[in-house]
Each structure stands twice: as structure tokens, then as C-alpha cells.
Design a protein around this motif. Structure first.
Motif, PDB file in Angstrom:
ATOM      1  N   LEU A 225       0.837  -1.202   0.000  1.00  0.00           N
ATOM      2  CA  LEU A 225       0.000   0.000   0.000  1.00  0.00           C
ATOM      3  C   LEU A 225       0.877   1.259   0.000  1.00  0.00           C
ATOM      4  O   LEU A 225       0.631   2.200  -0.751  1.00  0.00           O
ATOM      5  N   ILE A 226       1.914   1.255   0.821  1.00  0.00           N
ATOM      6  CA  ILE A 226       2.829   2.399   0.885  1.00  0.00           C
ATOM      7  C   ILE A 226       3.532   2.598  -0.455  1.00  0.00           C
ATOM      8  O   ILE A 226       3.616   3.714  -0.966  1.00  0.00           O
ATOM      9  N   ILE A 227       4.026   1.505  -1.015  1.00  0.00           N
ATOM     10  CA  ILE A 227       4.709   1.577  -2.313  1.00  0.00           C
ATOM     11  C   ILE A 227       3.773   2.170  -3.362  1.00  0.00           C
ATOM     12  O   ILE A 227       4.144   3.091  -4.091  1.00  0.00           O
ATOM     13  N   PHE A 228       2.559   1.639  -3.433  1.00  0.00           N
ATOM     14  CA  PHE A 228       1.588   2.101  -4.424  1.00  0.00           C
ATOM     15  C   PHE A 228       1.343   3.603  -4.291  1.00  0.00           C
ATOM     16  O   PHE A 228       1.415   4.346  -5.278  1.00  0.00           O
ATOM     17  N   LYS A 229       1.069   4.051  -3.070  1.00  0.00           N
ATOM     18  CA  LYS A 229       0.724   5.461  -2.875  1.00  0.00           C
ATOM     19  C   LYS A 229       1.912   6.374  -3.173  1.00  0.00           C
ATOM     20  O   LYS A 229       1.760   7.413  -3.823  1.00  0.00           O
ATOM     21  N   LEU A 230       3.099   5.996  -2.714  1.00  0.00           N
ATOM     22  CA  LEU A 230       4.259   6.867  -2.945  1.00  0.00           C
ATOM     23  C   LEU A 230       4.665   6.899  -4.417  1.00  0.00           C
ATOM     24  O   LEU A 230       5.047   7.950  -4.930  1.00  0.00           O
ATOM     25  N   GLU A 231       4.581   5.760  -5.107  1.00  0.00           N
ATOM     26  CA  GLU A 231       4.878   5.757  -6.537  1.00  0.00           C
ATOM     27  C   GLU A 231       3.833   6.558  -7.306  1.00  0.00           C
ATOM     28  O   GLU A 231       4.154   7.242  -8.273  1.00  0.00           O
ATOM     29  N   GLN A 232       2.586   6.489  -6.857  1.00  0.00           N
ATOM     30  CA  GLN A 232       1.502   7.245  -7.480  1.00  0.00           C
ATOM     31  C   GLN A 232       1.759   8.752  -7.377  1.00  0.00           C
ATOM     32  O   GLN A 232       1.371   9.515  -8.252  1.00  0.00           O
ATOM     33  N   THR A 233       2.445   9.161  -6.317  1.00  0.00           N
ATOM     34  CA  THR A 233       2.735  10.591  -6.146  1.00  0.00           C
ATOM     35  C   THR A 233       4.101  10.972  -6.723  1.00  0.00           C
ATOM     36  O   THR A 233       4.576  12.086  -6.486  1.00  0.00           O
ATOM     37  N   GLY A 234       4.727  10.056  -7.455  1.00  0.00           N
ATOM     38  CA  GLY A 234       5.935  10.393  -8.203  1.00  0.00           C
ATOM     39  C   GLY A 234       7.259   9.998  -7.576  1.00  0.00           C
ATOM     40  O   GLY A 234       8.319  10.291  -8.128  1.00  0.00           O
ATOM     41  N   HIS A 235       7.222   9.335  -6.430  1.00  0.00           N
ATOM     42  CA  HIS A 235       8.457   8.927  -5.769  1.00  0.00           C
ATOM     43  C   HIS A 235       8.964   7.589  -6.297  1.00  0.00           C
ATOM     44  O   HIS A 235       8.192   6.774  -6.795  1.00  0.00           O
TER      45      HIS A 235
END
Length: 124
Positions: free
Chosen positions: A16-26
Motif C-alpha cells: 500500500l505504501i509503495i503504491f501510494k508513494l509511486e503514485q505521487t511520483g516517488h
């Protein structure tokens, strides 16, 4: 954006953390334990570190202390993630050198916002 090192032993939360942070460009480098987090931080210095407090082998608190002790990683922004919400737990995390402390369960959006906030504050 930023390179984020995430150390979380629960695969569902980690995903979940990976998904959200990648979604925001990280860009996210995720590991499942504290020893791997230390190794990853030394191999490729991230812009920020997210550490689960309760991990097998080496806790997030211990990883935080060790990262602060090593000159190359001493200035890294660190956010602790934990289900432990007692005032004494928060104090322990902040005393260990964490820049922020997020209690589980957390909103993925709030997590992304806090990552952004800590990065903005520490880059200034």
C-alpha cells in the motif's frame, strides 16, 4: 521527486505504501526488515526513510538510532510508522532521532502528505 526507503515487515502495508508513494511520483526501495533497511541505506542513500517500529530482528527505533550514528546517513529524514500510540512510544521514537511519527492505521494520502512535508522541511 524523491527516493524513499521503506522498511515494513507486513507485505500488505508495504504494498500500500509503495503504491501510494509511486503514485505521487516517488521512487520506492522497499525492504521487509531493519537489517535490510540499514544495508539499503548504505548502498543507495535515499532522500527519506520510512521505518516500521516493530520489525523482526532489528526494530525501526534501532535502525533510526544507527542511521543517526553513521555520518553518511545522520542527516536523512526519518518517519516512523507504528501501531504504538502511547505518548511514551512517540517520545521514544522522536528521541531516537525520527523527524515524524505516524500511527497505524493511517490514510495513504496523509502518509504521502507527511512524506512531502518532511522532505520540504528538511530540504529547506
Amino acid at each position: 521527486m524523491a527516493i524513499v526507503l521503506v522498511a515494513e515487515d507486513d507485505a500488505d502495508i508495504r504494498d500500500l505504501i509503495i503504491f501510494k508513494l509511486e503514485q505521487t511520483g516517488h521512487t520506492v526501495n522497499a525492504v521487509g526488515d531493519g537489517v535490510s533497511a540499514l544495508r539499503a541505506a548504505r548502498e543507495q542513500t535515499p532522500d527519506i526513510v520510512l521505518l516500521d517500529v516493530m520489525m523482526p530482528g532489528m526494530s525501526g527505533i534501532d535502525v533510526c538510532r544507527e542511521l543517526r550514528r553513521i555520518p553518511e546517513t545522520a542527516g536523512l529524514p526519518i518517519i516512523l510508522l507504528t501501531a504504538r500510540a502511547q505518548e511514551s512510544d512517540v517520545a521514544t521514537g522522536l528521541t531516537a532521532g525520527a523527524d515524524d511519527y505516524i500511527v497505524k492505521p493511517f490514510s495513504p494520502k496523509v502518509l504521502a502528505d507527511r512524506v512531502h512535508s518532511v522532505l520540504t522541511r528538511t530540504r529547506a
